[in-house]
Motif scaffolding. Structure first.
Motif, short mmCIF file in Angstrom:
data_model
loop_
_atom_site.label_atom_id
_atom_site.label_comp_id
_atom_site.label_asym_id
_atom_site.label_seq_id
_atom_site.Cartn_x
_atom_site.Cartn_y
_atom_site.Cartn_z
N SER A 153 -2.90 2.13 -9.19
CA SER A 153 -1.68 1.34 -9.37
C SER A 153 -1.11 0.87 -8.04
O SER A 153 -0.62 -0.26 -7.93
N GLU A 168 -3.24 -2.06 -6.91
CA GLU A 168 -2.88 -3.27 -7.66
C GLU A 168 -1.60 -3.89 -7.10
O GLU A 168 -1.53 -5.10 -6.89
N SER A 174 -1.45 -7.52 -5.30
CA SER A 174 -0.67 -8.52 -6.02
C SER A 174 0.54 -9.05 -5.26
O SER A 174 1.07 -10.10 -5.60
#
Length: 90
Positions: free
Chosen positions: A80, A83, A87
Motif C-alpha cells: 500500500s 502504491e 501514485s
C-alpha cells in the motif's frame, strides 16, 4: 459487544491494514514486546519505499508495470505504501 461494521464495502484494504497494525501494536504492548517484533512500522515502510523507487523514473510512466515483493506480507503495508508513493504527483 461493539456494533462495528467491518464489511469490505465500508472499510477499504488500506484502512483494514491500519486497523490490523493497531491491534498487533496493542497486543504487543500488553505482552511487553516491541512493535517491530511482529510488524514493520509505517515510518520504516515509507523510508523503504522512498529508497526502492529513488531513481526509478520508468515506474511513473503509464503502461510500465513493476512487481513489488513484500517478503513478510503481513498487513500489506509495503504494497500500500508503494502504491501511494508511485501514485503521488511528482
Amino acid at each position: 459487544m461493539a456494533d462495528v461494521d467491518l464489511h469490505p464495502d465500508r472499510i477499504d484494504n488500506l484502512q483494514m491494514g491500519y486497523l490490523f497494525e493497531h491491534l498487533v501494536m496493542r497486543f504487543n504492548e500488553q505482552a511487553n514486546e516491541e512493535a517491530g517484533d511482529h510488524f514493520t512500522p509505517r515510518e520504516v515502510i515509507r523510508l523503504m519505499a522512498n529508497l526502492v523507487y529513488t531513481g526509478e523514473r520508468d515506474v511513473y510512466t503509464p503502461g510500465i508495470f513493476r512487481t513489488i515483493y513484500d517478503p513478510a506480507c503481513g498487513t500489506g503495508g509495503m504494497l500500500s505504501e508503494s502504491e501511494k508513493f508511485i501514485s503521488r504527483p511528482e
